[in-house]
Design an enzyme around this catalytic site. Structure first.
Site, PDB file in Angstrom:
ATOM      1  N   ALA A   1       0.687  -1.273  -0.081  1.00 52.27           N
ATOM      2  CA  ALA A   1       0.041  -0.062  -0.070  1.00 52.27           C
ATOM      3  C   ALA A   1       0.904   1.303   0.002  1.00 52.27           C
ATOM      4  O   ALA A   1       1.919   1.472   0.792  1.00 52.27           O
ATOM      5  CB  ALA A   1      -0.925   0.029   1.268  1.00 52.27           C
ATOM      6  N   ASP A   2       0.560   2.160  -0.805  1.00 51.36           N
ATOM      7  CA  ASP A   2       1.460   3.396  -0.785  1.00 51.36           C
ATOM      8  C   ASP A   2       1.435   4.232   0.496  1.00 51.36           C
ATOM      9  O   ASP A   2       0.320   3.642   1.322  1.00 51.36           O
ATOM     10  CB  ASP A   2       0.602   4.527  -1.916  1.00 51.36           C
ATOM     11  CG  ASP A   2       1.808   5.454  -2.500  1.00 51.36           C
ATOM     12  OD1 ASP A   2       2.914   5.597  -1.602  1.00 51.36           O
ATOM     13  OD2 ASP A   2       1.563   6.247  -3.273  1.00 51.36           O
ATOM     14  N   CYS A   3       2.471   4.793   0.806  1.00 54.53           N
ATOM     15  CA  CYS A   3       2.619   5.184   2.219  1.00 54.53           C
ATOM     16  C   CYS A   3       1.548   6.203   2.847  1.00 54.53           C
ATOM     17  O   CYS A   3       0.978   7.245   2.182  1.00 54.53           O
ATOM     18  CB  CYS A   3       4.043   6.200   2.179  1.00 54.53           C
ATOM     19  SG  CYS A   3       5.251   5.211   1.614  1.00 54.53           S
ATOM     20  N   TRP A   4       0.949   5.582   3.874  1.00 54.28           N
ATOM     21  CA  TRP A   4      -0.374   6.223   4.399  1.00 54.28           C
ATOM     22  C   TRP A   4      -1.419   6.183   3.759  1.00 54.28           C
ATOM     23  O   TRP A   4      -2.266   6.803   4.022  1.00 54.28           O
ATOM     24  CB  TRP A   4       0.051   7.424   5.275  1.00 54.28           C
ATOM     25  CG  TRP A   4       1.118   7.276   6.235  1.00 54.28           C
ATOM     26  CD1 TRP A   4       0.744   7.237   7.663  1.00 54.28           C
ATOM     27  CD2 TRP A   4       2.595   7.275   6.197  1.00 54.28           C
ATOM     28  NE1 TRP A   4       1.831   6.840   8.326  1.00 54.28           N
ATOM     29  CE2 TRP A   4       2.973   7.170   7.406  1.00 54.28           C
ATOM     30  CE3 TRP A   4       3.229   7.364   5.209  1.00 54.28           C
ATOM     31  CZ2 TRP A   4       4.579   6.962   7.832  1.00 54.28           C
ATOM     32  CZ3 TRP A   4       4.667   7.415   5.457  1.00 54.28           C
ATOM     33  CH2 TRP A   4       5.247   7.356   6.702  1.00 54.28           C
ATOM     34  N   ALA A   5      -1.486   5.279   2.601  1.00 54.90           N
ATOM     35  CA  ALA A   5      -2.873   5.151   1.788  1.00 54.90           C
ATOM     36  C   ALA A   5      -4.034   4.347   2.421  1.00 54.90           C
ATOM     37  O   ALA A   5      -5.135   4.593   2.362  1.00 54.90           O
ATOM     38  CB  ALA A   5      -2.562   4.395   0.815  1.00 54.90           C
TER      39      ALA A   5
END
Length: 718
Positions: free
Chosen positions: A265-269
């Site tokens: 998952a993209d960062c803090w997505a």
């Protein structure tokens, strides 16, 4: 009692040895990969399993599992990790139209990455950006020139993007039958290309045909090529967040495409799912939903903090957690994390393999092939060295490091700015001066104009920098959160060029433009006799520019994006409908078409073996040969581009790139080039049948030097 003890001790010892051997299964390189993975999982507690699912993976000392930070970047060189060779930005790599070169670049990146990893681990350094899991390449489609992160991509065309992306993945991951050199990641899945300022809450609405033919095309190709990881995007896709999207991550990626790697998952997505998109109530629900949808790794702390509570609430089972963790452990085993270094083919790499002379030379070659000649009145270029006794190099980007680097960059002790490259190439017998000339905002006050009047030639280096376009926070001077509000070159730079030409009308002026996107070249056309688009060319940008200016090499870069006349010609930025966008669907006038780039010479094309004009629907491919001749007096590279025009249908593209090849030709030399277009590439998505189908009818094959060029063409009927 003594007799009993006599037999009990050997039995106990045997049992201990059996259990000890069993405990080492995951460390046995002779065991099948899946056996090792499942055995290691069986040794872990639930708490330990959860601790391994975040990008800051925790140490499990009793099992010899080291702490590991999964986050690393290698977009155009090992990034944010100290000394590394800096190659041209990704958009510039795309402009080379040379996938073989891109694979060489990625191979160097992975060599330097392995060397840095070996050195770091030897001193106990397991910090961020020192690992082997690279969140590159970015294969999103650069659908709109306003998107600040478009510089990270391979342009607007799905076919070119896929070719470059596959080459990059192969270079990063290597070709060893057992071990990955590094792990590559295809990002951002899917339909992610701005607006940057609202990416944490944006809902990309995409019809099924555009999704399949445009936004998913390159991802499918990279999955087929064995990319180890896929990163799900921040945005929603048709109302569903990408990182909890069962259709994307399970149905399409894993079931339909048979993807075997892991999803990050993209960062803090994951935070965005309940904070920005607000489709779930809290982080506990998100942690469960993300893993159930197919996420393996979280680039935040959410999963590590909230997944145990999700188990308690019966939102997810330990079996489902095991499945997610297995994907990560497979990657670690492929990288050799649990094996003796002696068995790893990359353990020998060390400091001498970082920024070697060969790596620096490759960066220079890539920059040479990426720069695009847009204008060359009266063949001002290449410069005749003996003709110019004095040169002024002017402009705020001439002596600056930022325009060399682009975003997601490393650092280098070999950075060569444009002024440095030009000064070296001109030699000590030429008077070369440097003047900043202007800043980025003042349209009234300039420096260096008088000096330009006293010199034989002016080279002005102007344009954008990565603080004006890029990712949110990185492009901190962008007025649109990283995006561009228009196509403008800074008005102060345009005013500087106007001042230089007005005050010195008879002095030749070369404009060099730095940017990671399409800009309004028309604004400076009247003031410059020659214009070169240099992109963000990497550490050897200054030398590469000088090589082109002074004729050491002929320019051969080609635009991987369309240069429009105005944003008014495009649909709204928020629209993901491809109609009216890119050369595939835009039918209006443009400043420069996709694939455009001038040379110091000219080329002719002639058929050697034209394609068969009537082809069966069951045929495998369209084969043809063409003879290309360099008809000028300068050795040069040509990029032969083959486009397909489709039967008349409002839902079909106007044309599409389906083959290309870069060739090197000496002056007067001719070469026969054979190409093949798989018939599979001509299929289009059927909404009714939910699959790609070949449509019968009359097609046209067009060969030329860019999308609007038609040196050769012929019809093909299915």
């Amino acid at each position: 009692m003594k007799i009993f003890t006599k037999y009990l001790v050997p039995i106990g010892l045997s049992l201990f040895l059996v259990l000890a051997a069993k405990a080492q299964v995951y460390k046995d390189i002779h065991q099948p990969l899946e056996n090792r993975v499942q055995h290691l999982i069986s040794q872990l507690t639930l708490e330990e399993k959860v601790s391994l699912l975040g990008y800051q993976s925790k140490e499990v000392q009793r099992l010899g599992i080291p702490a590991y930070n999964w986050w690393n970047e290698g977009l155009h060189g090992v990034a944010r990790a100290g000394k590394a060779t800096v190659f041209p930005q990704a958009i510039a790599m795309a402009a080379t139209f040379n996938d073989g070169l891109v694979q060489q670049i990625a191979d160097v990146i992975s060599t330097e990455a392995r060397a840095k990893y070996n050195l770091a681990v030897a001193r106990g350094n397991r910090s961020q950006y020192m690992g082997l899991t690279f969140w590159s390449p970015n294969i999103n489609i650069f659908r709109d020139p306003r998107w600040g992160r478009g510089q990270e991509t391979y342009g607007e065309d799905p076919f070119l993007t896929a070719k470059m992306g596959v080459a990059f993945v192969k270079g990063l991951q290597g070709n060893h039958p057992t071990y990955l050199k590094t792990a590559a990641c295809a990002k951002h899945f899917a339909a992610h290309s701005g607006p940057e300022v609202v990416r944490h809450s944006f809902n990309a609405q995409v019809n099924e045909k555009d999704l399949r033919e445009t936004y998913l095309y390159a991802f499918r190709k990279l999955v087929d090529a064995g990319v180890e990881s896929v990163m799900c995007a921040y945005n929603r896709l048709n109302d569903v967040p990408c990182c909890s999207n069962n259709l994307l991550l399970n149905k399409i990626l894993r079931e339909e495409w048979q993807f075997k790697g892991h999803v990050v998952a993209d960062c803090w997505a994951l935070d965005d799912i309940y904070k920005g998109h607000q489709v779930l109530k809290n982080p506990v629900e998100v942690a469960a939903a993300a893993l159930k949808a197919g996420v393996n790794l979280d680039c935040s702390e959410l999963v590590q903090k909230d997944l145990l509570e999700a188990v308690k609430q019966k939102l997810i089972t330990e079996s489902e957690i095991n499945k997610a963790l297995a994907g990560l452990l497979r990657t670690q085993f492929k990288l050799g994390f649990y094996d003796d270094a002696k068995s790893n083919p990359y353990s020998y790499l060390n400091e001498q393999h970082i920024q070697s002379a060969q790596h620096i030379a490759l960066s220079r070659k890539a920059a040479q092939q990426s720069m695009v000649l847009l204008k060359n009145d009266k063949q001002l270029l290449p410069l005749a060295a003996q003709k110019y006794q004095s040169i002024v190099v002017i402009g705020p980007n001439a002596g600056s490091v930022g325009p060399l680097l682009g975003n997601y960059h490393g650092v280098s002790e070999n950075l060569v700015t444009f002024i440095e490259g030009i000064t070296t190439a001109a030699g000590p017998a030429v008077a070369v001066q440097y003047e900043q000339g202007s800043d980025y905002t003042d349209t009234l006050r300039f420096g260096g104009v008088w000096a330009a009047g006293q010199s034989d030639l002016t080279i002005a280096v102007v344009g954008l920098t990565p603080v004006l376009e890029g990712e949110e926070h990185d492009a901190f001077l962008s007025e649109k959160g990283g995006d561009k509000s228009g196509l403008d070159i800074p008005k102060a730079h345009v005013a500087l060029l106007k001042e230089l030409k007005t005050k010195n009308p008879n002095k030749p002026l070369v404009a060099v433009v730095t940017a990671g996107s399409a800009v309004d070249i028309a604004a400076i056309q009247a003031y410059a006799d020659a214009i070169i688009l240099a992109w963000y060319p990497g550490e050897q940008g200054g030398n590469a520019l000088a090589d082109i200016l002074f004729g050491k090499v002929s320019p051969s870069g080609k635009l991987p994006v369309t240069f429009y006349q105005s944003l008014a010609d495009l649909p709204p930025y928020e629209s993901y409908d491809v109609k009216g966008r890119t050369y595939r669907y835009f039918n209006g006038k443009v400043q420069y078409p996709f694939g455009f780039g001038l040379s110091y010479t000219s080329f002719t094309y002639n058929w050697v073996i034209p394609p068969t004009q009537n082809i069966k629907m069951t045929a495998k491919g369209i084969s043809f040969s063409v003879k290309v001749k360099n008809t000028g007096k300068v050795d040069a590279d040509e990029v032969v581009q083959a486009y397909i025009k489709y039967p008349t249908n409002p839902d079909f593209p106007l044309k599409e790139l389906k083959a290309f090849k870069r060739i090197s030709l000496k002056a007067g030399e001719e070469q026969t080039l054979s190409l093949e277009i798989p018939v599979e590439e001509l299929k289009k998505w059927s909404i009714k049948q939910k699959k790609m189908l070949l449509n019968p009818g009359q097609y046209e094959l067009v060969l030329g030097s860019h999308a609007a060029d038609e040196k050769l063409k012929t019809t093909i009927k299915f």
